[in-house]
Write an enzyme that holds these catalytic residues in place. Structure first.
Site, PDB file in Angstrom:
ATOM      1  N   ARG A  40     -26.409 -12.726  50.905  1.00  0.00           N
ATOM      2  CA  ARG A  40     -25.570 -13.896  50.662  1.00  0.00           C
ATOM      3  C   ARG A  40     -25.302 -14.021  49.168  1.00  0.00           C
ATOM      4  O   ARG A  40     -26.025 -13.472  48.343  1.00  0.00           O
ATOM      5  CB  ARG A  40     -26.216 -15.173  51.178  1.00  0.00           C
ATOM      6  CG  ARG A  40     -27.489 -15.556  50.445  1.00  0.00           C
ATOM      7  CD  ARG A  40     -28.148 -16.798  51.004  1.00  0.00           C
ATOM      8  NE  ARG A  40     -27.449 -18.006  50.625  1.00  0.00           N
ATOM      9  CZ  ARG A  40     -26.788 -18.795  51.469  1.00  0.00           C
ATOM     10  NH1 ARG A  40     -26.728 -18.518  52.754  1.00  0.00           N
ATOM     11  NH2 ARG A  40     -26.177 -19.875  51.035  1.00  0.00           N
ATOM     12  N   GLU A  68     -46.530  -7.429  43.816  1.00  0.00           N
ATOM     13  CA  GLU A  68     -45.507  -8.449  44.105  1.00  0.00           C
ATOM     14  C   GLU A  68     -46.164  -9.677  44.719  1.00  0.00           C
ATOM     15  O   GLU A  68     -45.807 -10.805  44.393  1.00  0.00           O
ATOM     16  CB  GLU A  68     -44.448  -7.877  45.060  1.00  0.00           C
ATOM     17  CG  GLU A  68     -43.278  -8.817  45.312  1.00  0.00           C
ATOM     18  CD  GLU A  68     -43.553  -9.870  46.371  1.00  0.00           C
ATOM     19  OE1 GLU A  68     -42.975 -10.971  46.289  1.00  0.00           O
ATOM     20  OE2 GLU A  68     -44.358  -9.615  47.289  1.00  0.00           O
ATOM     21  N   GLU A  69     -47.143  -9.440  45.610  1.00  0.00           N
ATOM     22  CA  GLU A  69     -47.701 -10.556  46.394  1.00  0.00           C
ATOM     23  C   GLU A  69     -48.382 -11.600  45.521  1.00  0.00           C
ATOM     24  O   GLU A  69     -48.385 -12.777  45.860  1.00  0.00           O
ATOM     25  CB  GLU A  69     -48.694 -10.027  47.442  1.00  0.00           C
ATOM     26  CG  GLU A  69     -48.064  -9.159  48.526  1.00  0.00           C
ATOM     27  CD  GLU A  69     -47.189  -9.955  49.492  1.00  0.00           C
ATOM     28  OE1 GLU A  69     -47.153 -11.186  49.384  1.00  0.00           O
ATOM     29  OE2 GLU A  69     -46.533  -9.313  50.338  1.00  0.00           O
ATOM     30  N   ASP A  74     -47.491  -3.129  47.003  1.00  0.00           N
ATOM     31  CA  ASP A  74     -48.807  -3.674  47.372  1.00  0.00           C
ATOM     32  C   ASP A  74     -48.874  -4.172  48.818  1.00  0.00           C
ATOM     33  O   ASP A  74     -47.875  -4.541  49.419  1.00  0.00           O
ATOM     34  CB  ASP A  74     -49.227  -4.790  46.405  1.00  0.00           C
ATOM     35  CG  ASP A  74     -48.180  -5.891  46.238  1.00  0.00           C
ATOM     36  OD1 ASP A  74     -46.967  -5.620  46.436  1.00  0.00           O
ATOM     37  OD2 ASP A  74     -48.567  -7.019  45.908  1.00  0.00           O
TER      38      ASP A  74
HETATM   39 ZN   LIG Z   1     -45.284 -10.722  51.279  1.00  0.00          ZN
HETATM   40 ZN   LIG Z   2     -43.027  -8.755  50.654  1.00  0.00          ZN
END
Ligand SMILES: [Zn+2]
Ligand SMILES: [Zn+2]
Length: 423
Positions: free
Chosen positions: A192, A152-153, A85
């Site tokens: 990490r 995702e956002e 997205d």
């Molecule tokens: Zn983002």
């Molecule tokens: Zn992103």
């Protein structure tokens, strides 16, 4: 696979960069908002299907999510994830392939759209890695899953795919791997052990006053003054209540009230975003927010209790020790000094780990740089990294196509091959 074998193997196979650079420019110029990744998903599905290797492709999972599964004998199952997205940002990069797209968002408001978080790099890198790993399939064994995640956002896509029966449709992976392009110098790869990205909690808080004429404040309860009190006091949580050794961010990203000068509104809306990297700190910060909001409303004579609603939530992203040790060995051998195994834990957040944690499976995530090397070096020399290097979500965020794309593809292939045993 021994690390040196893996590196020689990777060097034997490549992809047509002209094709994937053009594909990247296509995705960049045609971004789609969260929940609406229709064309991006269709393009990814059609390219996966066109690969002769025989990916089994399934689409429309948890919205526009899709997966390609390449079964290639006995061995581990590895899931590589990309998010698809874009963001409601008006692009200002001046690139010849800049987005001019607008879309209606979920609230039916027309918004400019831009790949301001670099998810176009993630999609393109994963498609290229899918082709490259397929070409090498005689040299590895196991099952490869390439997963293209929607939304995702707004923090819902990974969970939506799981809730839509993702793991009834595909094998449960032994390891889940993901990556993100960041405002670091190109060719940089950083990871990490342990915490790699922050937990995030967001809230919409509605404060209730009593509306009236702007000339008669004594007949009203002004929610604007109440909201300003809340916002100012919220900023004392990190400075006065959180241990200075601990990390926390409290941001008020939106404050809305009223329509015009001479009307005192009857309510105000405050949107708050919290980032933490430790559950105890998180719980304390969230409790403080509730206490402060209630206290300020009481002090202002609010007409009713404030309404505090959770809007989005991202989990803490934790790099599994065993899996990350293996990925780091491969990255150190291949990227050499350009790989940083102790990159700082990011203040940003991601939902990809739900794809693993929902099944009790380990995850590993890393970052790769996209900032032109000379631009980075000049900014660093002049002490102007903060001012001159646009970060993710900026209208000026413009990672250079190469070597960014090559790094993203190499990293995905290396990490996958680390777990796919030799034939
Ligand atoms: Zn983002
Ligand atoms: Zn992103």
């Amino acid at each position: 696979m021994a690390t040196q074998d893996l590196i020689s193997l990777l060097r034997t196979s490549t992809v047509d960069f002209d094709f994937y650079e053009a594909l990247y420019r296509h995705f960049h110029s045609q971004p789609e908002l969260s929940y609406q990744e229709v064309q991006t998903a269709a393009k990814a599905a059609s390219l996966l299907r066109s690969l002769k290797a025989g990916y089994e492709v399934q689409t429309s999972i948890g919205g526009h999510g899709l997966v390609g599964v390449l079964k290639n004998g006995a061995g581990k199952t590895v899931l590589l994830r990309a998010d698809m997205d874009a963001l409601p940002v008006k692009e200002d990069t001046g690139l010849d392939y800049a987005s001019k797209v607008t879309m209606r968002d979920r609230d039916d408001i027309v918004k400019p759209v831009m790949h301001a978080c670099g998810h176009d790099f993630h999609v393109t890198s994963l498609l290229a890695a899918a082709e490259r790993l397929a070409k090498m399939k005689d040299s590895w064994s196991g099952t490869l899953i390439v997963l293209f995640q929607p939304n995702e956002e707004r923090a819902g896509g990974a969970q939506a795919m799981v809730d839509d029966g993702l793991y009834d449709k595909i094998p449960v992976p032994d390891v889940v791997l993901g990556q993100h392009v960041m405002p670091r110098k190109t060719s940089y790869v950083g990871s990490r052990m342990g915490n790699i990205m922050s937990e995030a909690d967001s809230f919409k808080i509605t404060l209730y006053g009593r509306g009236g004429h702007g000339s008669m404040p004594h007949r009203t309860v002004d929610p604007v003054v109440m909201a300003v009190g809340v916002v100012t006091k919220l900023q004392t949580i990190v400075s006065r209540e959180v241990d200075p050794d601990q990390f926390a961010v409290v941001t008020v990203g939106s404050l809305q009230a009223g329509q015009t000068e001479n009307i005192i509104s009857d309510r105000a809306e405050v949107r708050v975003n919290v980032r933490t990297q430790n559950h105890e700190v998180r719980n304390r910060v969230l409790a403080s927010i509730r206490r402060i909001v209630k206290g300020e409303c009481e002090a202002s004579g609010a007409t009713k209790e404030p309404l505090i609603e959770e809007t989005t939530k991202f989990p803490l992203s934790v790099n599994d020790e065993a899996v990350t040790t293996e990925v780091h060995k491969s990255f150190e051998a291949f990227f050499g000094d350009l790989f940083d195994p102790n990159t700082p834990c990011s203040t940003a957040s991601e939902d990809y780990s739900i794809l693993g944690s929902s099944q009790g499976k380990p995850c590993c995530f890393w970052f790769f740089g996209g900032t032109d090397a000379k631009t980075w070096d000049d900014a660093e020399k002049n002490g102007r990294l903060a001012e001159d290097i646009p970060v993710n979500h900026s209208p000026f965020f413009a990672p250079v196509i190469q070597p960014t794309l090559a790094t993203g593809i190499d990293a995905l292939c290396l990490a996958a091959l680390t777990f796919l045993k030799t034939s």
